[in-house]
Write a protein that holds these residues in place. Structure first.
Motif, PDB file in Angstrom:
ATOM      1  N   PHE A 210      83.969 -27.015  66.512  1.00  0.00           N
ATOM      2  CA  PHE A 210      83.110 -26.413  66.100  1.00  0.00           C
ATOM      3  C   PHE A 210      81.642 -27.160  66.629  1.00  0.00           C
TER       4      PHE A 210
ATOM      5  N   THR B  46      78.081 -28.932  66.240  1.00  0.00           N
ATOM      6  CA  THR B  46      77.832 -29.024  65.514  1.00  0.00           C
ATOM      7  C   THR B  46      76.501 -29.152  64.119  1.00  0.00           C
ATOM      8  N   PRO B  47      76.934 -29.593  62.887  1.00  0.00           N
ATOM      9  CA  PRO B  47      75.524 -28.456  62.732  1.00  0.00           C
ATOM     10  C   PRO B  47      75.038 -28.584  62.738  1.00  0.00           C
ATOM     11  N   TRP B  48      73.507 -27.227  62.214  1.00  0.00           N
ATOM     12  CA  TRP B  48      72.570 -27.352  63.108  1.00  0.00           C
ATOM     13  C   TRP B  48      71.718 -27.511  62.194  1.00  0.00           C
ATOM     14  N   ARG B  49      72.033 -28.478  60.850  1.00  0.00           N
ATOM     15  CA  ARG B  49      70.557 -29.230  59.807  1.00  0.00           C
ATOM     16  C   ARG B  49      70.329 -31.194  61.252  1.00  0.00           C
TER      17      ARG B  49
ATOM     18  N   HIS C 127      81.669 -34.412  62.030  1.00  0.00           N
ATOM     19  CA  HIS C 127      80.641 -33.729  61.882  1.00  0.00           C
ATOM     20  C   HIS C 127      80.812 -33.700  63.538  1.00  0.00           C
TER      21      HIS C 127
ATOM     22  N   ALA D 249      75.075 -34.091  55.499  1.00  0.00           N
ATOM     23  CA  ALA D 249      75.879 -32.532  56.224  1.00  0.00           C
ATOM     24  C   ALA D 249      77.503 -32.664  55.409  1.00  0.00           C
TER      25      ALA D 249
ATOM     26  N   ASP E 238      79.144 -29.467  55.344  1.00  0.00           N
ATOM     27  CA  ASP E 238      79.373 -28.416  56.517  1.00  0.00           C
ATOM     28  C   ASP E 238      80.553 -29.060  56.553  1.00  0.00           C
TER      29      ASP E 238
ATOM     30  N   GLU F 131      83.205 -27.421  54.969  1.00  0.00           N
ATOM     31  CA  GLU F 131      83.979 -26.264  55.861  1.00  0.00           C
ATOM     32  C   GLU F 131      84.530 -26.982  56.436  1.00  0.00           C
TER      33      GLU F 131
END
Length: 383
Positions: A39, A41-44, A235, A280, A283, A286
């Motif tokens: 994955f 890193t989450p966008w936020r 994360h 997050a 995220d 998920e």
């Protein structure tokens, strides 16, 4: 020329990286080798890093790390696990868990003191003990009982030179999650023999069966335990290099002192991104659910093609036995890579008890895992 450092010279290169480097040169290889989330890193979190960079967060922070980040970490540990630390005096932000481990060992050990290391274990544990001047003492765990920590085996390895026990749960490479009962027995052993405990909990959020037990939260553990954690795995922030150690104040202060002279501080931008990572949770949930789905499919598939595999309760690794192939782990991994284009890590690089196994990371897309299983099945038929 005078000889170079004998301890470092005697340390072999990482067995994980050797197979990863070979795999990286071939476009047709499915890599189940390096333990890194697939994955992004989450966008936020990325956006917070971009914003921080655009607004000039390119300076040093305080050596211990941003106060807000330390506060969030300690609040999270208290809320989630009941492990209480003072964010001002008992928490240090490090450049990943790797630096935290290095600092901890160098602070705890005098030359020649021993650290008990249950095996199979992460490849860096024993070298880091040696680099700190200590002596690693391996103790075997076994697939037949899920690689659980047996306190009687650990206690049998204790000598007058023993200073600490180093564990990881959930574990790399086995995915084993230690039970609260076994960890409670470990704490009792540490109290009985006056030992420190070092607990690598980088995979704490990646626990699929049961619940994670934070070692520092157990009665009697806090005053003798160094807790290591970070943002790399759950994360998907491996390249940001943000970890932490939480420990009793005397230990944390000396770790900070070494950190001041070596790393100075973790990257400012990365610390600000890590602050945002606390927002997050959706995220993370998920990603964890997706890993769990892959775990169940992949382990079932390994068993169906004839590779017995202990149930991994955490992290993102399966550690199947390859003894049915008649090959040792090095030969199995090399032949599988060269003939069928699947990269796994031979189990012997994680210690002698890992022989007869290979480590497979299921932190990759499900279609690739399914293709890898098909290739492995063909390989086994050809053995």
């Amino acid at each position: 020329m005078k000889p170079l450092n004998s301890v470092i010279s005697a340390c072999p290169p990482s067995g994980i990286r050797r197979f990863f480097d070979i795999a990286a040169q071939r476009a047709d290889v499915i890599s189940l080798g390096v333990g890194e989330p697939d994955f992004v890193t989450p966008w936020r979190v990325r956006e917070a890093g971009i914003y921080a960079l655009e607004h000039g967060a390119t300076t040093y922070t305080s050596n211990a790390g941003l106060p807000r980040l330390r506060e969030l970490i300690c609040t999270e540990l208290d809320t989630r696990y009941g492990a209480r630390f003072d964010h001002e005096t008992e928490c240090v932000i490090t450049a990943g868990v790797s630096e935290g481990l290095d600092l901890t060992l160098r602070v705890l050990l005098e030359p020649g003191e021993e650290v008990i290391v249950p095996e199979p274990c992460y490849v860096a544990y024993q070298p880091c003990v040696s680099f700190a001047g200590g002596t690693p003492v391996p103790v075997a765990t076994h697939a037949e009982d899920g690689f659980r920590l047996r306190v009687e085996d650990l206690e049998a390895a204790v000598t007058e030179r023993t200073k600490a026990i180093l564990i990881g749960s959930p574990a790399n490479p086995t995915g084993a999650v230690q039970t609260r009962e076994d960890l409670t027995a470990l704490v009792a052993l540490a109290e009985r023999r006056d030992l420190y405990l070092i607990s690598d909990e980088i995979y704490d959020r990646l626990t699929y069966t049961g619940t994670h037990t934070c070692l520092s939260s157990l009665p009697g553990a806090r005053e003798r335990t160094v807790l290591l954690g970070g943002f790399s795995k759950a994360h998907a922030m491996t390249g940001w290099r943000v970890g932490y150690l939480c420990a009793p104040r005397p230990i944390a202060e000396l770790c900070l002192r070494m950190h001041q002279y070596t790393m100075l501080c973790a990257p400012h931008v990365s610390q600000l991104a890590a602050v945002e990572a606390f927002a997050a949770d959706d995220d993370v949930a998920e990603m964890v659910a997706d890993y769990d789905r892959r775990r169940r499919v992949f382990v079932k598939g390994l068993r169906e093609i004839g590779l017995d595999c202990p149930e991994p309760g955490g992290a993102f690794y399966a550690f199947p036995s390859i003894r049915s192939s008649g090959l040792d782990s090095e030969t199995f991994a090399e032949r599988l890579l060269h003939s069928h284009g699947v990269a796994v890590v031979p189990g012997n690089v994680f210690g002698a008890p890992g022989e007869g196994h290979v480590r497979c990371s299921y932190a990759t897309a499900l279609p690739l895992l399914e293709e890898a299983l098909e290739r492995m099945a063909r390989f086994l038929r050809d053995c």
